[in-house]
Design a protein around this motif. Structure first.
Motif, PDB file in Angstrom:
ATOM      1  N   SER A  66       2.044   1.665   2.731  1.00  0.00           N
ATOM      2  CA  SER A  66       3.364   2.197   3.081  1.00  0.00           C
ATOM      3  C   SER A  66       3.787   1.811   4.494  1.00  0.00           C
ATOM      4  CB  SER A  66       3.377   3.713   2.916  1.00  0.00           C
ATOM      5  OG  SER A  66       2.390   4.306   3.746  1.00  0.00           O
ATOM      6  N   LYS A  67       2.839   1.669   5.418  1.00  0.00           N
ATOM      7  CA  LYS A  67       3.183   1.308   6.799  1.00  0.00           C
ATOM      8  C   LYS A  67       3.802  -0.080   6.868  1.00  0.00           C
ATOM      9  CE  LYS A  67      -0.250   4.163   9.172  1.00  0.00           C
ATOM     10  NZ  LYS A  67      -1.417   4.143  10.089  1.00  0.00           N
ATOM     11  N   SER A  68       3.389  -0.953   5.961  1.00  0.00           N
ATOM     12  CA  SER A  68       3.915  -2.321   5.986  1.00  0.00           C
ATOM     13  C   SER A  68       5.376  -2.385   5.570  1.00  0.00           C
ATOM     14  CB  SER A  68       3.073  -3.224   5.075  1.00  0.00           C
ATOM     15  OG  SER A  68       3.246  -2.874   3.706  1.00  0.00           O
ATOM     16  N   LEU A  69       5.896  -1.313   4.981  1.00  0.00           N
ATOM     17  CA  LEU A  69       7.307  -1.274   4.593  1.00  0.00           C
ATOM     18  C   LEU A  69       8.216  -1.056   5.803  1.00  0.00           C
ATOM     19  CD1 LEU A  69       7.349   0.847   1.301  1.00  0.00           C
ATOM     20  CD2 LEU A  69       7.918  -1.572   1.523  1.00  0.00           C
ATOM     21  N   THR A  70       7.694  -0.365   6.795  1.00  0.00           N
ATOM     22  CA  THR A  70       8.545   0.025   7.931  1.00  0.00           C
ATOM     23  C   THR A  70       8.153  -0.657   9.237  1.00  0.00           C
ATOM     24  OG1 THR A  70       7.094   1.930   8.315  1.00  0.00           O
ATOM     25  CG2 THR A  70       9.037   2.268   6.921  1.00  0.00           C
ATOM     26  N   SER A  71       7.114  -1.431   9.227  1.00  0.00           N
ATOM     27  CA  SER A  71       6.681  -2.085  10.464  1.00  0.00           C
ATOM     28  C   SER A  71       6.343  -3.552  10.190  1.00  0.00           C
ATOM     29  CB  SER A  71       5.469  -1.365  11.065  1.00  0.00           C
ATOM     30  OG  SER A  71       4.367  -1.445  10.172  1.00  0.00           O
ATOM     31  N   ALA A 124       6.082  -6.584   2.576  1.00  0.00           N
ATOM     32  CA  ALA A 124       5.218  -5.432   2.296  1.00  0.00           C
ATOM     33  C   ALA A 124       3.877  -5.905   1.746  1.00  0.00           C
ATOM     34  CB  ALA A 124       5.905  -4.506   1.307  1.00  0.00           C
ATOM     35  N   THR A 151      11.596   8.418  -0.919  1.00  0.00           N
ATOM     36  CA  THR A 151      10.658   7.358  -1.303  1.00  0.00           C
ATOM     37  C   THR A 151      10.924   6.812  -2.699  1.00  0.00           C
ATOM     38  OG1 THR A 151       9.074   9.009  -2.112  1.00  0.00           O
ATOM     39  CG2 THR A 151       8.834   8.268   0.177  1.00  0.00           C
ATOM     40  N   LEU A 206      14.686   3.024  -2.027  1.00  0.00           N
ATOM     41  CA  LEU A 206      14.658   2.492  -0.672  1.00  0.00           C
ATOM     42  C   LEU A 206      15.569   1.275  -0.552  1.00  0.00           C
ATOM     43  CD1 LEU A 206      10.808   2.568   0.046  1.00  0.00           C
ATOM     44  CD2 LEU A 206      12.532   4.127   0.970  1.00  0.00           C
ATOM     45  N   LEU A 233      15.906  -1.925   1.927  1.00  0.00           N
ATOM     46  CA  LEU A 233      15.219  -2.694   2.966  1.00  0.00           C
ATOM     47  C   LEU A 233      15.692  -4.146   2.909  1.00  0.00           C
ATOM     48  CD1 LEU A 233      11.579  -1.362   2.360  1.00  0.00           C
ATOM     49  CD2 LEU A 233      13.103  -0.696   4.239  1.00  0.00           C
ATOM     50  N   LYS A 283      11.555  -8.072   3.443  1.00  0.00           N
ATOM     51  CA  LYS A 283      10.525  -7.024   3.408  1.00  0.00           C
ATOM     52  C   LYS A 283      10.050  -6.768   1.974  1.00  0.00           C
ATOM     53  CE  LYS A 283       9.172  -5.093   6.411  1.00  0.00           C
ATOM     54  NZ  LYS A 283       7.926  -5.315   7.209  1.00  0.00           N
TER      55      LYS A 283
END
Length: 395
Positions: free
Chosen positions: A63-68, A73, A221, A224, A226, A230
């Motif tokens: 999940s962190k790879s979706l926002t950073s 992803a 969630t 989304l 993006l 991403k």
């Protein structure tokens, strides 16, 4: 010491009455007592643990790879997963109905703390203690999937199928099974009769079709927006909105007498896509099955309840039936034997009646006055013969 006739009659009546009572009890216990025993116990408290199957695909979206980061992803492979569920009985519960509460989590075990938690939910439903089906009242349950500062937020949800228990006396047929992820029931079809660790079980399979989770719960969630990059699709920085979809194939192995789920497994697939028929980014994909310790625990629970059903449904009626027949036969035998005894004989001994002996000169059928009968009659038992007087004699 021989029993008197009156005592024999009394004992015979008691035995016949006892035998009849035992036979009636033998007939009533399976229909009345078993109906009281054949219910899901109110002290139910079950913990089940399921793990992903080794050697099978187990994918989880980071999940962190979706926002950073700048890249697409990341989906981790060969992720160890564990699913835990704790089921208890809550109020309202009574002789016919019970409220079950199930808290369940799914987490990855290769990371520490809360970062490994993937899903969590609390489900409550009031069901029949015999059929396992939700009661008709509305709402008959609730589900919490969101948390605020005060804790879990329970939302009323009408349950429409079985979920944690199958009916007492499960049959080889299709049952509606409630899936809390999409809050709908789908057919759990009978597949086969088999054995698990020497216990007979029925295997059922339920398939939840591809469903938009956004249509179930409008959580951030579940939909989304993006950049295309991403998502790993063409378009660069162009915003792309994707919805999270869910599908599942669930297998259930059920002990039929008690409805206990001995073993359960899920082939779950969550993915993001612009259309449900074309998965684009995997969120979760794994095959999760009860571990061996859980299976043995469920077998022990089923055996305890089947032994109770067998005791009142078969053993006690047979014992009462045999004792009832024996008591009835003994009473009838004693009663008939006592009633057939011959009456007591007269205290005086009977003697045969002698035939009178004729005198040598008795040509006219008369006794001569000087002659006496040669046969003596017993005294007391018979009257002496009437004496005939010869009126032709002169003094």
């Amino acid at each position: 010491m021989a029993l008197s006739a009156g005592t024999r009659r009394t004992v015979a009546c008691v035995l016949v009455g006892l035998g009849a009572a035992l036979l009636v009890a033998a007939l009533m216990i399976p229909t009345y007592t078993v109906s009281k025993v054949a219910k899901t116990p109110l002290d139910l408290e079950i913990t089940t643990i399921a793990e992903n199957q080794k050697g099978e695909e187990s994918l989880v979206l980071d999940s962190k790879s979706l926002t950073s980061g700048d890249g697409a992803a990341v989906v981790n492979k060969d992720v160890p997963l564990i699913s835990q569920r704790f089921v208890t009985v809550e109020e309202p519960s009574n002789a016919d109905e019970m409220t079950l509460q199930a808290g369940q989590t799914l987490r990855r075990t290769d990371v520490q703390g809360d970062t490994g938690l993937l899903t969590a939910a609390i489900d409550r439903v009031t069901i029949s203690r015999t059929t396992g089906m939700p009661v008709d009242t509305e709402p008959n349950g609730s589900i919490a999937v969101t948390v605020n500062k005060d804790g879990s937020v329970m939302e009323p949800v009408q349950h429409t199928g079985i979920g944690y228990r199958f009916p007492i006396g499960t049959e080889k047929k299709t049952y509606p099974y409630f899936d809390i992820n999409v809050r709908k029931s789908f057919d759990a079809n009978f597949i086969e009769e088999t054995e698990i660790n020497s216990m007979k079980v029925y295997r059922f399979q339920m398939t939840a079709p591809v469903t938009s989770t956004w249509d179930v719960v409008q959580s951030p969630t579940n939909r989304l927006t993006l950049p295309a990059a991403k998502w790993g699709v063409e378009g660069g920085d162009t915003p792309v909105t994707m919805t999270r979809y869910y599908t599942n194939v669930r297998d259930l192995w059920v002990e039929p007498q008690t409805g206990t789920v001995i073993k359960g497994g899920e082939a779950i697939h969550l993915f993001y896509a612009r259309s449900g028929d074309k998965p684009e980014v995997t969120a979760l994909k794994s095959h999760i099955v009860f571990d061996e310790a859980t299976i043995e625990s469920q077998i022990a629970i089923a055996k305890e309840n089947t032994d109770k059903l067998s005791l009142f449904g078969r053993v006690v009626p047979i014992v009462f039936g045999v004792l009832g027949v024996l008591a009835l036969l003994a009473g009838l035998f004693l009663g008939l034997r006592g009633g057939g005894t011959a009456a007591h004989a007269s205290p005086r001994r009977s003697r045969p009646t002698p035939a009178p002996t004729a005198a040598p000169d008795d040509t006219a059928g008369r006794w001569d006055g000087d002659d006496a009968p040669t046969t003596q009659f017993p005294r007391g038992d018979y009257d002496a013969p009437t004496e005939q007087i010869d009126t032709d004699k002169r003094p």
